[in-house]
Design a protein around this motif. Structure first.
Motif, PDB file in Angstrom:
ATOM      1  N   LEU A 207     -24.281   4.666  16.313  1.00 45.61           N
ATOM      2  CA  LEU A 207     -23.695   3.449  16.866  1.00 45.61           C
ATOM      3  C   LEU A 207     -24.201   3.241  18.284  1.00 45.61           C
ATOM      4  N   CYS A 208     -24.849   2.116  18.507  1.00 47.76           N
ATOM      5  CA  CYS A 208     -25.563   1.883  19.765  1.00 47.76           C
ATOM      6  C   CYS A 208     -24.964   0.747  20.579  1.00 47.76           C
ATOM      7  N   GLY A 209     -23.695   0.441  20.360  1.00 49.75           N
ATOM      8  CA  GLY A 209     -23.015  -0.576  21.148  1.00 49.75           C
ATOM      9  C   GLY A 209     -22.531  -0.024  22.472  1.00 49.75           C
ATOM     10  N   GLY A 210     -21.918  -0.892  23.263  1.00 49.48           N
ATOM     11  CA  GLY A 210     -21.419  -0.506  24.566  1.00 49.48           C
ATOM     12  C   GLY A 210     -20.011   0.065  24.498  1.00 49.48           C
ATOM     13  N   SER A 211     -19.674   0.874  25.506  1.00 50.92           N
ATOM     14  CA  SER A 211     -18.368   1.524  25.535  1.00 50.92           C
ATOM     15  C   SER A 211     -17.250   0.597  25.975  1.00 50.92           C
ATOM     16  N   ALA A 212     -17.587  -0.462  26.694  1.00 46.16           N
ATOM     17  CA  ALA A 212     -16.544  -1.327  27.237  1.00 46.16           C
ATOM     18  C   ALA A 212     -15.767  -2.035  26.139  1.00 46.16           C
ATOM     19  N   THR A 213     -16.472  -2.604  25.158  1.00 49.72           N
ATOM     20  CA  THR A 213     -15.784  -3.366  24.118  1.00 49.72           C
ATOM     21  C   THR A 213     -16.237  -3.038  22.697  1.00 49.72           C
ATOM     22  N   ASP A 214     -17.475  -2.609  22.504  1.00 44.46           N
ATOM     23  CA  ASP A 214     -17.998  -2.403  21.148  1.00 44.46           C
ATOM     24  C   ASP A 214     -17.446  -1.137  20.487  1.00 44.46           C
ATOM     25  N   LEU A 215     -17.692   0.008  21.088  1.00 45.61           N
ATOM     26  CA  LEU A 215     -17.392   1.275  20.432  1.00 45.61           C
ATOM     27  C   LEU A 215     -15.909   1.518  20.187  1.00 45.61           C
ATOM     28  N   PRO A 216     -15.007   1.087  21.079  1.00 50.66           N
ATOM     29  CA  PRO A 216     -13.587   1.292  20.760  1.00 50.66           C
ATOM     30  C   PRO A 216     -13.168   0.661  19.434  1.00 50.66           C
TER      31      PRO A 216
ATOM     32  N   ALA B 126     -17.385 -15.271  44.210  1.00 48.83           N
ATOM     33  CA  ALA B 126     -16.243 -14.562  44.780  1.00 48.83           C
ATOM     34  C   ALA B 126     -15.392 -13.924  43.686  1.00 48.83           C
ATOM     35  N   ALA B 127     -15.170 -14.662  42.599  1.00 54.39           N
ATOM     36  CA  ALA B 127     -14.363 -14.125  41.502  1.00 54.39           C
ATOM     37  C   ALA B 127     -15.072 -12.971  40.808  1.00 54.39           C
ATOM     38  N   VAL B 128     -16.381 -13.114  40.635  1.00 52.67           N
ATOM     39  CA  VAL B 128     -17.155 -12.038  39.992  1.00 52.67           C
ATOM     40  C   VAL B 128     -17.128 -10.778  40.861  1.00 52.67           C
ATOM     41  N   LYS B 129     -17.341 -10.936  42.147  1.00 49.43           N
ATOM     42  CA  LYS B 129     -17.328  -9.769  43.039  1.00 49.43           C
ATOM     43  C   LYS B 129     -15.975  -9.078  43.005  1.00 49.43           C
ATOM     44  N   GLU B 130     -14.898  -9.843  43.036  1.00 46.75           N
ATOM     45  CA  GLU B 130     -13.555  -9.257  42.994  1.00 46.75           C
ATOM     46  C   GLU B 130     -13.337  -8.511  41.677  1.00 46.75           C
ATOM     47  N   ALA B 131     -13.818  -9.085  40.569  1.00 53.82           N
ATOM     48  CA  ALA B 131     -13.675  -8.426  39.270  1.00 53.82           C
ATOM     49  C   ALA B 131     -14.441  -7.108  39.229  1.00 53.82           C
ATOM     50  N   ILE B 132     -15.588  -7.063  39.897  1.00 57.50           N
ATOM     51  CA  ILE B 132     -16.397  -5.840  39.915  1.00 57.50           C
ATOM     52  C   ILE B 132     -15.713  -4.754  40.733  1.00 57.50           C
ATOM     53  N   VAL B 133     -15.408  -5.039  41.990  1.00 59.82           N
ATOM     54  CA  VAL B 133     -14.936  -3.975  42.894  1.00 59.82           C
ATOM     55  C   VAL B 133     -13.546  -3.486  42.539  1.00 59.82           C
ATOM     56  N   THR B 134     -12.800  -4.227  41.716  1.00 53.69           N
ATOM     57  CA  THR B 134     -11.468  -3.783  41.309  1.00 53.69           C
ATOM     58  C   THR B 134     -11.422  -3.262  39.876  1.00 53.69           C
ATOM     59  N   MET B 135     -12.574  -3.168  39.199  1.00 58.44           N
ATOM     60  CA  MET B 135     -12.597  -2.745  37.797  1.00 58.44           C
ATOM     61  C   MET B 135     -12.264  -1.256  37.671  1.00 58.44           C
ATOM     62  N   PRO B 136     -11.147  -0.897  37.033  1.00 58.09           N
ATOM     63  CA  PRO B 136     -10.788   0.529  36.909  1.00 58.09           C
ATOM     64  C   PRO B 136     -11.758   1.286  36.018  1.00 58.09           C
ATOM     65  N   ASN B 137     -11.930   2.567  36.315  1.00 59.18           N
ATOM     66  CA  ASN B 137     -12.794   3.482  35.561  1.00 59.18           C
ATOM     67  C   ASN B 137     -14.280   3.226  35.770  1.00 59.18           C
ATOM     68  N   TYR B 138     -14.644   2.137  36.436  1.00 60.06           N
ATOM     69  CA  TYR B 138     -16.050   1.810  36.644  1.00 60.06           C
ATOM     70  C   TYR B 138     -16.400   1.686  38.130  1.00 60.06           C
TER      71      TYR B 138
END
Length: 323
Positions: free
Chosen positions: A65-74, A209-221
């Protein structure tokens, strides 16, 4: 001959196709994709729609399985483990116990085997952390990643609304590494060990601005790290940030006997993260099929699997040549 299906055909799926060509005891049944198969250009493999996968169950020994861990593999790993032996590279460390339990229940119920969270971290680094802390019980283990591109973190960036494309670099703190190897006692935090650098292409109407906020506050990443976000053009990203180098090291510092200083170090320097990760997946796909043939079901990790199952070489030859 071990018959393999590749599920998903991004950078990792392409790496798996290449790796299988180096393993003559394994054959590729095909690539299974959510895209229209006639739009997928492989390196020789037949491309099929995902809907065709279950229909080929009798021809497949294991799905990689070669999908991503964020949404595919779960979702994909438990769903596909209902019908197939599977191997994945789920790498969200904090969620591995939860992922294991879900997949283990499915495998036990359906008499299939899944090997989860393979690759190099989690994976080979996990093994070396276990070896090191078992050998040096009086000590500390430190894991450093990079400098290089994290596929998982880059994929997480690309899933953010407003992001068209992105690449993330993980950069270790070399000063901290050298101080630890020299025996200096340090209280090293997650933030001290690494810096994360992101290069992001916005969609046409993306909100920076919204994208940057989503990045720097993303848990586990990203939330636990100092993170730099750079917005650039697709042309610049394609030119400067599409190579896939990576690597890192596991460091165990400890003492034996009468306070004798000891250091264990395991290091990887990878010119292609996806190709190397793919090669690890292929080795564990071999192990998965062998263990399934022995009657194992549920979920397993690299910590559960003896090294000999990874190799196509007979046990007596391994003992002669490697011991």
């Amino acid at each position: 001959m071990i018959r393999v299906a590749i599920v998903g055909y991004g950078n990792l799926g392409r790496g798996v196709e290449l790796a299988l060509k180096q393993n003559p005891d394994m054959s590729l049944v095909g690539v299974f994709t959510r895209r229209a198969p006639d739009t997928v250009t492989t390196q020789g493999a037949q491309a099929y729609a995902m809907e065709d996968l279950v229909g080929k169950k009798a021809e497949i020994d294991v799905c990689i399985l070669c999908g991503g861990s964020a949404t595919d593999l779960p979702e994909q790993t438990p769903a596909l483990t209902k019908d197939f032996n599977t191997v994945d590279s789920f790498d969200t460390h904090a969620k591995i116990p939860e992922h294991f339990e879900r997949v283990n229940q499915v495998g036990k119920a359906n008499q299939t085997l899944a090997v989860i969270s393979t690759g190099w971290d989690p994976g080979l680094f996990s093994l070396n952390r276990l070896y090191a802390q078992s050998i040096l019980p009086e000590g500390e283990t430190y894991t450093f990643w990079g400098e290089g591109v994290s596929q998982g973190h880059s994929d997480a960036l690309r899933r953010i609304p407003g992001v068209a494309d992105a690449t993330q670099y993980t950069i270790p703190n070399e000063e901290v590494i050298e101080a630890l190897k020299a025996g200096q006692k340090m209280n090293v935090t997650t933030r001290d060990k690494h810096f994360r650098q992101c290069f992001v292409v916005l969609e046409e109407n993306g909100d920076a601005a919204a994208v940057k906020e989503a990045i720097v506050t993303m848990p586990n990443y990203f939330a636990e790290y100092d993170t730099e976000v750079n917005f650039i053009s697709q042309r610049e990203l394609d030119k400067e940030h599409k190579a896939m180098p990576h690597g890192g090291k596991v460091l165990r510092t400890g003492t034996t006997g009468t306070d004798t200083q000891q250091v264990i170090e395991y290091n990887l320097a990878l010119a292609s993260n996806p190709e190397f990760t793919a090669s690890v997946l292929v080795a564990y796909a071999r192990a998965c099929v062998r263990l399934a043939q022995e009657g194992h079901t549920g979920a397993m990790t690299v910590l559960d699997i003896a090294p000999k199952y990874l190799s196509p070489i007979a046990d007596d030859i391994l003992r002669r040549d490697l011991l």
